[in-house]
Design a protein around this motif. Structure first.
Motif, PDB file in Angstrom:
ATOM      1  N   GLU A 271       0.846  -1.185   0.000  1.00 37.82           N
ATOM      2  CA  GLU A 271       0.000   0.000   0.000  1.00 37.82           C
ATOM      3  C   GLU A 271       0.881   1.233   0.000  1.00 37.82           C
ATOM      4  N   LEU A 272       0.528   2.184  -0.827  1.00 40.20           N
ATOM      5  CA  LEU A 272       1.272   3.431  -0.929  1.00 40.20           C
ATOM      6  C   LEU A 272       0.333   4.575  -0.592  1.00 40.20           C
ATOM      7  N   THR A 273       0.700   5.372   0.379  1.00 43.31           N
ATOM      8  CA  THR A 273      -0.110   6.523   0.775  1.00 43.31           C
ATOM      9  C   THR A 273       0.625   7.787   0.364  1.00 43.31           C
ATOM     10  N   LEU A 274      -0.022   8.616  -0.457  1.00 44.36           N
ATOM     11  CA  LEU A 274       0.578   9.857  -0.944  1.00 44.36           C
ATOM     12  C   LEU A 274      -0.322  11.035  -0.629  1.00 44.36           C
ATOM     13  N   SER A 275       0.301  12.179  -0.426  1.00 43.84           N
ATOM     14  CA  SER A 275      -0.490  13.406  -0.323  1.00 43.84           C
ATOM     15  C   SER A 275      -0.981  13.750  -1.728  1.00 43.84           C
TER      16      SER A 275
ATOM     17  N   ASP B 132       1.984  15.033  -3.735  1.00 42.82           N
ATOM     18  CA  ASP B 132       2.877  13.950  -4.147  1.00 42.82           C
ATOM     19  C   ASP B 132       2.258  13.118  -5.264  1.00 42.82           C
ATOM     20  N   ALA B 133       0.955  12.858  -5.178  1.00 45.71           N
ATOM     21  CA  ALA B 133       0.271  12.094  -6.216  1.00 45.71           C
ATOM     22  C   ALA B 133       0.288  12.841  -7.544  1.00 45.71           C
TER      23      ALA B 133
END
Length: 53
Positions: free
Chosen positions: A5-9, A12-13
């Motif tokens: 899982e990748l969590t980006l702001s 950032d996305a």
């Protein structure tokens, strides 16, 4: 292979999206590609990166 899982702001996305569009620009887009893969604006010197139209 396991899923990660990748969590980006949001910022950032957006940067990742622009970088991927630039990296894939030389390759033909598949028929089901989103509009940003078929048409990318030139880099905006004020923004520091390209942006999808």
């Amino acid at each position: 292979m396991t899923d990660a899982e990748l969590t980006l702001s949001l910022v950032d996305a957006e940067h990742l999206h622009a970088a991927l569009c630039r990296a894939l620009d030389e390759q033909s887009a598949p028929a089901n590609a989103p509009g940003c893969r078929t048409r990318v604006a030139p880099a905006d010197p004020n923004m520091g990166n390209g942006r999808a139209l």
